[in-house]
Design a protein around this motif. Structure first.
Motif, mmCIF file in Angstrom:
data_model
loop_
_atom_site.group_PDB
_atom_site.id
_atom_site.type_symbol
_atom_site.label_atom_id
_atom_site.label_comp_id
_atom_site.label_asym_id
_atom_site.label_seq_id
_atom_site.Cartn_x
_atom_site.Cartn_y
_atom_site.Cartn_z
ATOM 1 N N ALA A 267 40.965 40.118 45.300
ATOM 2 C CA ALA A 267 40.672 41.441 44.749
ATOM 3 C C ALA A 267 41.283 42.575 45.556
ATOM 4 O O ALA A 267 41.441 43.686 45.029
ATOM 5 C CB ALA A 267 39.154 41.642 44.660
ATOM 6 N N GLY A 268 41.637 42.327 46.811
ATOM 7 C CA GLY A 268 42.151 43.378 47.676
ATOM 8 C C GLY A 268 43.350 44.127 47.112
ATOM 9 O O GLY A 268 43.331 45.367 47.013
ATOM 10 N N PRO A 269 44.423 43.435 46.739
ATOM 11 C CA PRO A 269 45.579 44.138 46.182
ATOM 12 C C PRO A 269 45.262 44.932 44.922
ATOM 13 O O PRO A 269 45.870 45.977 44.669
ATOM 14 C CB PRO A 269 46.563 42.999 45.879
ATOM 15 C CG PRO A 269 46.166 41.897 46.803
ATOM 16 C CD PRO A 269 44.681 41.994 46.918
ATOM 17 N N LEU A 270 44.304 44.461 44.127
ATOM 18 C CA LEU A 270 43.930 45.181 42.913
ATOM 19 C C LEU A 270 43.294 46.522 43.265
ATOM 20 O O LEU A 270 43.614 47.553 42.668
ATOM 21 C CB LEU A 270 42.959 44.343 42.077
ATOM 22 C CG LEU A 270 43.302 42.866 41.890
ATOM 23 C CD1 LEU A 270 42.297 42.216 40.941
ATOM 24 C CD2 LEU A 270 44.711 42.694 41.357
ATOM 25 N N VAL A 271 42.416 46.509 44.261
ATOM 26 C CA VAL A 271 41.772 47.749 44.705
ATOM 27 C C VAL A 271 42.793 48.679 45.349
ATOM 28 O O VAL A 271 42.798 49.893 45.098
ATOM 29 C CB VAL A 271 40.630 47.430 45.688
ATOM 30 C CG1 VAL A 271 40.053 48.696 46.296
ATOM 31 C CG2 VAL A 271 39.538 46.631 44.992
ATOM 32 N N GLY A 272 43.676 48.123 46.168
ATOM 33 C CA GLY A 272 44.704 48.934 46.812
ATOM 34 C C GLY A 272 45.635 49.577 45.802
ATOM 35 O O GLY A 272 45.992 50.758 45.920
ATOM 36 N N ALA A 273 46.040 48.820 44.789
ATOM 37 C CA ALA A 273 46.924 49.367 43.759
ATOM 38 C C ALA A 273 46.227 50.480 42.985
ATOM 39 O O ALA A 273 46.826 51.535 42.707
ATOM 40 C CB ALA A 273 47.360 48.256 42.809
ATOM 41 N N GLY A 308 41.335 45.836 55.629
ATOM 42 C CA GLY A 308 41.475 46.347 54.271
ATOM 43 C C GLY A 308 40.106 46.602 53.668
ATOM 44 O O GLY A 308 39.078 46.146 54.188
ATOM 45 N N ILE A 309 40.065 47.319 52.572
ATOM 46 C CA ILE A 309 38.785 47.697 51.975
ATOM 47 C C ILE A 309 37.987 46.467 51.553
ATOM 48 O O ILE A 309 36.846 46.269 51.975
ATOM 49 C CB ILE A 309 39.025 48.633 50.769
ATOM 50 C CG1 ILE A 309 39.696 49.926 51.234
ATOM 51 C CG2 ILE A 309 37.701 48.930 50.066
ATOM 52 C CD1 ILE A 309 40.107 50.838 50.101
ATOM 53 N N VAL A 310 38.581 45.627 50.731
ATOM 54 C CA VAL A 310 37.877 44.434 50.253
ATOM 55 C C VAL A 310 37.667 43.436 51.385
ATOM 56 O O VAL A 310 36.598 42.822 51.502
ATOM 57 C CB VAL A 310 38.660 43.782 49.094
ATOM 58 C CG1 VAL A 310 38.022 42.456 48.686
ATOM 59 C CG2 VAL A 310 38.718 44.719 47.900
ATOM 60 N N GLY A 311 38.667 43.283 52.243
ATOM 61 C CA GLY A 311 38.547 42.344 53.361
ATOM 62 C C GLY A 311 37.426 42.709 54.311
ATOM 63 O O GLY A 311 36.673 41.836 54.773
#
Length: 321
Positions: A267-273, A308-311
């Protein structure tokens, strides 16, 4: 038998049920979103979410930092736009052509780049990506600095009119979900376990008899193909393909998205994008410079969310558990 061992069988179903509940809520929100938010903005977020997730497959799960992923994103954008506009292919075949072109380009670049490690690998990908940028600038079929404009969206499966905003939104959503599921399946397969072992200790993986170079090249090609899928979708959504898609700044953006959200997470890249695209969209008409605000946001996230946010959220939840 310890308490942790005794509770493990009960924790796993609970965690799985919680994950399914979150997934169901997310899918419901995505289905309702175009009725509340501008669909073009949502589709841009979805395209870049898939792009960042494909990049995370290489960085987060294989440990390879590529500075040239824009070549696959932009290259597929050009191929999809050209095949749909000039050859008259339907959108789904145009997307497949873009994915195939990106995968072949990834095979060529990856074959040369994986011979080196660390910063040398990254710089080779950047150099080859820049070579591809100048090829796109000079090639007659790319339109040069003007790019390919007026790309028709066509009819998906022969009857779904993608000129309608809701129709193309759900088409993009379906394709992105398929791409994300493919990434999830790769990560949770035996092949994904090998990629993680290479990321953690490449020397030990080699000593176990694994053909590390072959696995790294396979991961590179898969990542390139999925990045191409995102680029092809973007060409259909915005109906053009330009040099911006293959420029080195695009590679920097996808790295930023992945780091902000959290590498090594689904989910991390999705939130970052979503965060980066939202900042670009809503600050574009303001007096604040977008790059400065994005840089400050990155600094704050690095200081407060080192994984990272999700991490970071996932790490703190595990500690509490």
């Amino acid at each position: 038998m310890t308490n942790a061992t005794m509770t493990l069988p009960h924790e796993r179903p609970a965690a799985r049920a919680a994950g399914l509940a979150i997934l169901a809520v997310a899918l419901a929100a995505l289905c309702l979103a175009p009725f509340l938010v501008y669909p073009i903005f949502l589709m841009k977020v979805l395209c870049f979410a898939l792009f960042a997730a494909s990049f995370n497959l290489l960085l987060g799960y294989t440990g390879l930092l590529s500075f040239g992923h824009a070549a696959f994103f932009g290259g597929a954008s050009y191929v999809t736009a050209y095949t749909v506009k000039v050859w008259g292919l339907p959108p789904e075949l145009g997307l497949l052509a873009g994915v195939a072109a990106a995968a072949l380009l990834g095979l060529a670049i990856g074959f040369l780049a994986i011979r080196r490690q660390g910063i040398y690998f990254s710089m080779i990908t950047l150099a080859l990506s820049q070579m591809f940028f100048f090829f796109c600038l000079q090639a007659p079929f790319t339109g040069g600095e003007d790019g390919l404009q007026g790309v028709p969206r066509g009819y998906a499966l022969g009857f779904v009119d993608l000129s309608r905003p809701l129709a193309i939104y759900f088409f993009v959503l379906a394709v992105v979900l398929i791409g994300l599921f493919a990434i999830w399946r790769i990560v949770h397969s035996p092949f994904g376990s090998i990629l993680k072992s290479i990321r953690e200790n490449e020397t030990r993986a080699t000593s176990l008899g694994l053909s590390v170079g072959t696995y790294k090249l396979a991961a590179f090609v898969m990542s390139a193909g999925l990045a191409g899928l995102a680029g092809g979708l973007k060409a259909l959504v915005f109906q053009f393909a330009t040099l911006t898609d293959v420029a080195w700044q695009m590679s920097g953006e996808v790295i930023l998205m992945t780091l902000l959200g959290g590498i090594g997470t689904i989910a991390g890249p999705l939130v970052g994008a979503a965060l980066v695209v939202s900042l670009q969209n809503y600050l574009a008409t303001s007096a604040f410079p977008v790059t400065v605000v994005t840089g400050l946001t990155f600094m704050v996230c690095v200081l407060l969310f080192r994984r990272g946010i999700v991490g970071e959220i996932a790490h703190r939840l595990r500690r509490r558990g």
